[in-house]
Write an enzyme that holds these catalytic residues in place. Sequence first.
Site, PDB file in Angstrom:
ATOM      1  N   SER A   1     -19.968 -19.399  10.696  1.00 16.30           N
ATOM      2  CA  SER A   1     -18.934 -19.334   9.656  1.00 16.30           C
ATOM      3  C   SER A   1     -18.783 -20.626   8.857  1.00 16.30           C
ATOM      4  O   SER A   1     -17.938 -20.715   7.971  1.00 16.30           O
ATOM      5  CB  SER A   1     -17.593 -18.957  10.279  1.00 16.30           C
ATOM      6  OG  SER A   1     -17.324 -19.786  11.376  1.00 16.30           O
TER       7      SER A   1
ATOM      8  N   THR B   1     -13.471 -20.812   9.093  1.00 18.76           N
ATOM      9  CA  THR B   1     -13.679 -22.105   8.438  1.00 18.76           C
ATOM     10  C   THR B   1     -13.340 -23.263   9.353  1.00 18.76           C
ATOM     11  O   THR B   1     -12.488 -23.119  10.229  1.00 18.76           O
ATOM     12  CB  THR B   1     -12.709 -22.153   7.238  1.00 18.76           C
ATOM     13  OG1 THR B   1     -13.094 -21.142   6.340  1.00 18.76           O
ATOM     14  CG2 THR B   1     -12.647 -23.493   6.561  1.00 18.76           C
TER      15      THR B   1
ATOM     16  N   THR C   1     -16.861 -24.213   4.585  1.00 20.89           N
ATOM     17  CA  THR C   1     -17.049 -22.852   5.096  1.00 20.89           C
ATOM     18  C   THR C   1     -18.222 -22.149   4.425  1.00 20.89           C
ATOM     19  O   THR C   1     -18.599 -22.497   3.304  1.00 20.89           O
ATOM     20  CB  THR C   1     -15.767 -22.029   4.828  1.00 20.89           C
ATOM     21  OG1 THR C   1     -15.812 -20.802   5.549  1.00 20.89           O
ATOM     22  CG2 THR C   1     -15.588 -21.723   3.356  1.00 20.89           C
TER      23      THR C   1
ATOM     24  N   ARG D   1     -18.107 -14.334  -4.635  1.00 16.90           N
ATOM     25  CA  ARG D   1     -16.737 -14.516  -4.130  1.00 16.90           C
ATOM     26  C   ARG D   1     -16.538 -15.969  -3.650  1.00 16.90           C
ATOM     27  O   ARG D   1     -17.364 -16.538  -2.963  1.00 16.90           O
ATOM     28  CB  ARG D   1     -16.487 -13.564  -2.969  1.00 16.90           C
ATOM     29  CG  ARG D   1     -15.072 -13.634  -2.372  1.00 16.90           C
ATOM     30  CD  ARG D   1     -15.020 -14.473  -1.107  1.00 16.90           C
ATOM     31  NE  ARG D   1     -13.730 -14.368  -0.418  1.00 16.90           N
ATOM     32  CZ  ARG D   1     -13.399 -15.140   0.613  1.00 16.90           C
ATOM     33  NH1 ARG D   1     -14.220 -16.056   1.080  1.00 16.90           N
ATOM     34  NH2 ARG D   1     -12.224 -15.007   1.175  1.00 16.90           N
TER      35      ARG D   1
ATOM     36  N   THR E   1      -7.097 -21.574   7.485  1.00 17.12           N
ATOM     37  CA  THR E   1      -8.275 -20.794   7.850  1.00 17.12           C
ATOM     38  C   THR E   1      -7.849 -19.338   7.937  1.00 17.12           C
ATOM     39  O   THR E   1      -6.683 -19.051   8.201  1.00 17.12           O
ATOM     40  CB  THR E   1      -8.873 -21.256   9.185  1.00 17.12           C
ATOM     41  OG1 THR E   1     -10.021 -20.451   9.477  1.00 17.12           O
ATOM     42  CG2 THR E   1      -7.887 -21.109  10.337  1.00 17.12           C
ATOM     43  N   GLY E   2      -8.801 -18.451   7.719  1.00 20.22           N
ATOM     44  CA  GLY E   2      -8.470 -17.034   7.777  1.00 20.22           C
ATOM     45  C   GLY E   2      -8.798 -16.370   6.457  1.00 20.22           C
ATOM     46  O   GLY E   2      -9.593 -16.892   5.680  1.00 20.22           O
TER      47      GLY E   2
END
Length: 331
Positions: free
Chosen positions: A89, A191, A209, A219, A242-243
């Site tokens: 990731s 990330t 990330t 994106r 993060t997320g």
Amino acid sequence: MTDRRHFIKIGLAGTAALAAGCTEIPKEEEGELHVAPVTKANGAVILSTWDHGLPANAKAWDVLASGGSILDAVEQGVMVTESDFTNRSVGLGGRPDRDGHVTLDACIQDHDGRAGSVAFVQRFEHPVSIARAVMEKTPHVMLVGEGAEQWALENGFSRNEIVLPEVMEEWKKWAATSNYKPVANIENHDTIGMVAMDATGKLAGSCTTSGMAYKIHGRVGDSPIIGAGLFVDGEAGAACATGVGELAIRTAGSHTVVELMRQGRTPDEACRETLQRIQRKHKELADMQIGFLAIRADGAYGGWGLRKGFSYALRTGDRDELVQAGHQFDE
Ligand code: ASP
């Protein structure tokens, strides 16, 4: 009549706005914030997201111990993760977009708010270092795509053409069954964001990330966006996210955390209040995760996740560990 819980901490500006008949400032559900004791480091503190933060923190700590600046620490710390090609990731070991391209986003910001960022760059091992170079060598904050790559090549960065067959195999399997549909859920991202303070109180942060796995080509998530994936203001604090990046962008999440700390919230409270704002604005959060880490200008630190399972690596003079953050939802 305005419910007190709908009418909190709006201060003089807010009072004036209400008197002038402006829309009420949205509630923050203050009553539901759990006011935990504030944890404060005595000296330097480094926080970074997830368990891959442990080796990143170790590097950042060594940089500080050998006299490096806080900016060197947050850059070199996350470079460890970028160079770990087993990480799916972050960096070139990350999962590709739905067309099979690994595209990277990163940013860095210092105590005084100077910032650099790159987005949608391919085939470079250290996007965070390109971001730092953008900050230090250009009048701009953010370069993207081919322009960023071209600029990086002209400024001493070289391509890394590594392709990992196991990652491509996994992507092909996904492509065979997915109907070419990107999915934002708890499993397909992670990330590294790092925020840190040195022993003199100087703050800095970084974020890097490969973004959400199998995203639409082109994106860009929150991670390279100053104010969303990272925000540092030496007068108030530093925060990173993060997320699911779209959630952090829509709420300027890291900026919100820092501004809430400026208004006196503890780091945990500021992260929670930002998550509550996300909860209020997004009815559909099933399977989504987002977490924030924060250090306030006085050295208080904390972190909070939307759901159970968000962890962060903590390094201080006497702690070097993975912390399970508090969370809003149990599932
Ligand atoms: N925030 C990143 C993105 O949306 C992914 C992550 O942190 O897990 O690209």
